[in-house]
Every structure is written in structure tokens, then in C-alpha cells.
Design an enzyme around this catalytic site. Structure first.
Site, mmCIF file in Angstrom:
data_model
loop_
_atom_site.group_PDB
_atom_site.id
_atom_site.type_symbol
_atom_site.label_atom_id
_atom_site.label_comp_id
_atom_site.label_asym_id
_atom_site.label_seq_id
_atom_site.Cartn_x
_atom_site.Cartn_y
_atom_site.Cartn_z
ATOM 1 N N HIS A 108 1.022 -1.292 0.144
ATOM 2 C CA HIS A 108 0.079 0.151 0.629
ATOM 3 C C HIS A 108 0.782 1.267 0.017
ATOM 4 O O HIS A 108 1.892 0.978 0.884
ATOM 5 C CB HIS A 108 -0.700 0.707 1.221
ATOM 6 C CG HIS A 108 -0.379 -0.019 2.325
ATOM 7 N ND1 HIS A 108 0.390 1.046 3.209
ATOM 8 C CD2 HIS A 108 0.226 -0.900 3.425
ATOM 9 C CE1 HIS A 108 0.582 1.106 4.018
ATOM 10 N NE2 HIS A 108 1.131 -0.500 4.208
ATOM 11 N N HIS A 136 11.963 -0.756 -13.066
ATOM 12 C CA HIS A 136 11.167 -2.327 -13.225
ATOM 13 C C HIS A 136 11.339 -3.244 -11.435
ATOM 14 O O HIS A 136 12.195 -2.805 -11.368
ATOM 15 C CB HIS A 136 12.479 -2.595 -13.994
ATOM 16 C CG HIS A 136 12.172 -4.178 -14.499
ATOM 17 N ND1 HIS A 136 13.488 -4.910 -14.910
ATOM 18 C CD2 HIS A 136 11.298 -5.682 -13.942
ATOM 19 C CE1 HIS A 136 12.940 -6.508 -15.190
ATOM 20 N NE2 HIS A 136 11.862 -6.887 -14.575
HETATM 21 C C1 COA Z 1 24.256 -6.269 -9.027
HETATM 22 C C2 COA Z 1 24.228 -6.706 -10.288
HETATM 23 C C3 COA Z 1 23.378 -6.128 -11.126
HETATM 24 C C4 COA Z 1 25.172 -6.776 -10.357
HETATM 25 O O1 COA Z 1 26.319 -6.544 -11.287
HETATM 26 P P1 COA Z 1 27.655 -6.690 -11.943
HETATM 27 O O2 COA Z 1 28.131 -5.551 -12.019
HETATM 28 O O3 COA Z 1 27.820 -8.015 -13.087
HETATM 29 O O4 COA Z 1 28.838 -7.395 -10.267
HETATM 30 P P2 COA Z 1 29.762 -8.801 -11.088
HETATM 31 O O5 COA Z 1 28.382 -9.882 -11.137
HETATM 32 O O6 COA Z 1 30.371 -8.312 -11.925
HETATM 33 O O7 COA Z 1 29.641 -9.060 -9.245
HETATM 34 C C5 COA Z 1 30.409 -8.102 -9.017
HETATM 35 C C6 COA Z 1 30.275 -8.476 -7.233
HETATM 36 O O8 COA Z 1 29.446 -8.505 -6.567
HETATM 37 C C7 COA Z 1 28.661 -9.662 -6.293
HETATM 38 N N1 COA Z 1 27.328 -9.603 -6.676
HETATM 39 C C8 COA Z 1 26.882 -9.283 -7.750
HETATM 40 N N2 COA Z 1 25.187 -9.595 -7.350
HETATM 41 C C9 COA Z 1 25.239 -9.516 -6.021
HETATM 42 C C10 COA Z 1 24.196 -9.732 -5.801
HETATM 43 N N3 COA Z 1 22.307 -9.708 -5.743
HETATM 44 N N4 COA Z 1 23.961 -9.943 -3.447
HETATM 45 C C11 COA Z 1 25.390 -9.534 -3.450
HETATM 46 N N5 COA Z 1 26.448 -10.066 -4.321
HETATM 47 C C12 COA Z 1 26.508 -9.960 -5.192
HETATM 48 C C13 COA Z 1 29.946 -10.419 -6.608
HETATM 49 O O9 COA Z 1 29.548 -11.636 -6.839
HETATM 50 C C14 COA Z 1 30.752 -10.264 -6.887
HETATM 51 O O10 COA Z 1 31.528 -10.793 -5.626
HETATM 52 P P3 COA Z 1 32.829 -10.698 -5.590
HETATM 53 O O11 COA Z 1 33.477 -9.826 -6.197
HETATM 54 O O12 COA Z 1 33.405 -11.016 -4.495
HETATM 55 O O13 COA Z 1 33.468 -11.884 -6.900
HETATM 56 C C15 COA Z 1 23.439 -8.511 -10.024
HETATM 57 O O14 COA Z 1 24.141 -9.518 -9.264
HETATM 58 C C16 COA Z 1 22.013 -8.442 -10.339
HETATM 59 O O15 COA Z 1 21.896 -9.177 -9.017
HETATM 60 N N6 COA Z 1 21.337 -8.146 -11.205
HETATM 61 C C17 COA Z 1 19.855 -8.464 -10.901
HETATM 62 C C18 COA Z 1 19.187 -9.155 -11.939
HETATM 63 C C19 COA Z 1 17.821 -9.979 -11.987
HETATM 64 O O16 COA Z 1 17.015 -9.288 -11.059
HETATM 65 N N7 COA Z 1 17.323 -9.890 -12.874
HETATM 66 C C20 COA Z 1 15.769 -9.614 -13.876
HETATM 67 C C21 COA Z 1 14.823 -10.872 -13.192
HETATM 68 S S1 COA Z 1 13.750 -10.288 -13.783
#
Ligand code: COA
Length: 218
Positions: A133, A142
Site C-alpha cells: 500500500h 522495473h
Molecule cells: C547487482 C548486479 C546488477 C551486479 O552485476 P555486476 O555489476 O555484473 O556484478 P558482478 O557479477 O561482476 O559481481 C561483482 C561482485 O558482486 C557480487 N554480487 C553480484 N550480485 C550480487 C547480489 N545480488 N548480491 C550479493 N552480491 C552480489 C558478486 O559475487 C561479485 O563479488 P566478488 O567481487 O567478491 O566476486 C547483478 O548481480 C544482479 O543482482 N542483477 C539482478 C538480476 C535480476 O534481478 N534480473 C531480473 C530478473 S526479472
């Protein structure tokens, strides 16, 4: 029955086409700027590039099925003269009390939008997301699959709440933020950036990665 053109022949486009069918409206076809696509996409005609929209603007409504917030915003500005289709899955639960959903927004299966929520234009409220709410969701936001926003949350323009993330009540997230998958937000977020973990903290090493998930939305 409305006739609808889907912009974006992507995985997310497939879901949006299904949603349109489920709403008893008609998918006319897809527009997509990817040159190497075939003549059809999931059985529907691929009608051309996005710039070809003007051939259809008098006979159809349009919806942007592209997950990337920035691209949605650019296309919405470019196609200023079309009628936008607002897609709400029949299984979504939308309160009848003081809820406003902006044009071009897509609300997917089993999403919940509770009383007194204001949802902006061209947002995606993805499958199973909960928007409690009194939320204020700005344009181009998104809320990903299974994310949960508790009561009286405000999300700024073009922010992206990742899959399964949780935002506690009475919080504000500013514009152009990414909240990572599974993060739990317990404080206001006042600076654009990427926030991950429990409790959510800013990722210092990366810039905003808006190119992530450019084609997909689900
Ligand atoms: C947060 C996010 C955008 C980061 O992406 P990125 O910048 O490419 O990050 P990386 O994959 O290079 O990861 C970098 C570091 O952050 C960590 N990390 C990435 N995503 C994380 C998350 N959601 N929670 C905790 N740690 C995370 C990785 O383990 C990595 O750690 P390290 O450096 O110790 O190895 C991505 O991981 C994410 O969560 N995307 C959301 C996906 C989603 O919701 N999709 C839509 C579905 S409807």
C-alpha cells in the site's frame, strides 16, 4: 479487443505477448531493431524496425517489451505520437482503492498492487512481485520477479529492483539505482548506484551497469 504491437522480440517480449493474449487482446506482431531476425517471432509477424511504427500507429496500440530502463525511456520519447497499451495480467491482484497505473506499464502474472499505489509510465511489475500500500513508483521502474516492496515505499525514476529483493517499509530509493538480486534494503537510498546484500550496501567497484539485461526483462 485491442490490437497491440510489441516492441522488442526478446524473452520478455514472449511473456508480454502471452499476457496480451490472456487479456483477450490481439498481438499484431513485433518491431525490433535487430537486423538478423527472421520474418516471424514465436509465430507472430516481425513487422520491421522500431522506426516503422508509423505504419501502424493509427490502427494499433504499442507496448515496449525491453527490460533496460534507459532504452524504454528513449523509445517512449521517440514514439511520442502512439497510443500505449497498459498490460495487466488477469491473475494480477490490483486494489480498486486509489491505484493509478501509468500508460505502457506491464503488470505480470501474480503480481500484487495494493491500495493507494501510484505506478508510473512504462514500468514493469514482474511476475509475483508485491507492491504494498501507498507505494510511489516513478516512470520506467522495473520491479523484478518476486521482489517485495513493503508499505509506503517510494522508488525513483528508472530504478531497477532485482529478482527477489526486499525493500522495508517507509523507505525512499532515488532515481537510477539498481538493487541487486536478493538484496534487503533497510535504509533510504539517496545516491544512484548499485546496492547488494543484506542489508543492502553500495557496490563501490562498478559503475551503473544499465547494459545488463538489455534484451531481457524477466
Ligand atoms: C547487482 C548486479 C546488477 C551486479 O552485476 P555486476 O555489476 O555484473 O556484478 P558482478 O557479477 O561482476 O559481481 C561483482 C561482485 O558482486 C557480487 N554480487 C553480484 N550480485 C550480487 C547480489 N545480488 N548480491 C550479493 N552480491 C552480489 C558478486 O559475487 C561479485 O563479488 P566478488 O567481487 O567478491 O566476486 C547483478 O548481480 C544482479 O543482482 N542483477 C539482478 C538480476 C535480476 O534481478 N534480473 C531480473 C530478473 S526479472
Amino acid at each position: 479487443m485491442k490490437s497491440v504491437i510489441v516492441i522488442g522480440a526478446s524473452g520478455y517480449g514472449k511473456v508480454v505477448a502471452d499476457l496480451i493474449q490472456k487479456s483477450n487482446d490481439r498481438v499484431v506482431g513485433f518491431l525490433d531493431d535487430q537486423a538478423d531476425l527472421a520474418d516471424t517471432f514465436i509465430g507472430y509477424p516481425l513487422l520491421g524496425l522500431v522506426k516503422d511504427y508509423s505504419n501502424y500507429k493509427d490502427t494499433a496500440e504499442f507496448v515496449i517489451a525491453i527490460g533496460n530502463q534507459g532504452i524504454r525511456e528513449k523509445i517512449a520519447a521517440r514514439l511520442w505520437d502512439v497510443r500505449w497499451y497498459t498490460a495487466i495480467h488477469p491473475s494480477a491482484v490490483r486494489s480498486d482503492i486509489q491505484v493509478r497505473v501509468g500508460e505502457g506499464t506491464v503488470i505480470m502474472a501474480n503480481a500484487v498492487i495494493n491500495s493507494a499505489c501510484q505506478i508510473g509510465r512504462h514500468c514493469i511489475i514482474n511476475s509475483g512481485a508485491v507492491v504494498e500500500h501507498d507505494n510511489q513508483i516513478a516512470d520506467f521502474v522495473h520491479v523484478s520477479v518476486g521482489a517485495k516492496l513493503a508499505g509506503t515505499v517510494s522508488v525513483g525514476k528508472a530504478s531497477w529492483i532485482g529478482v527477489g529483493a526486499t525493500v522495508s517499509n517507509n523507505l525512499t530509493i532515488c532515481s537510477n539505482c539498481i538493487i541487486g538480486a536478493g538484496a534487503v534494503v533497510v535504509d533510504d537510498i539517496k545516491e544512484a548506484g548499485t546496492y547488494v546484500g543484506v542489508p543492502a550496501k553500495k557496490m563501490e567497484k562498478t559503475e551503473m551497469k544499465k547494459e545488463i539485461n538489455v534484451r531481457g526483462g524477466g
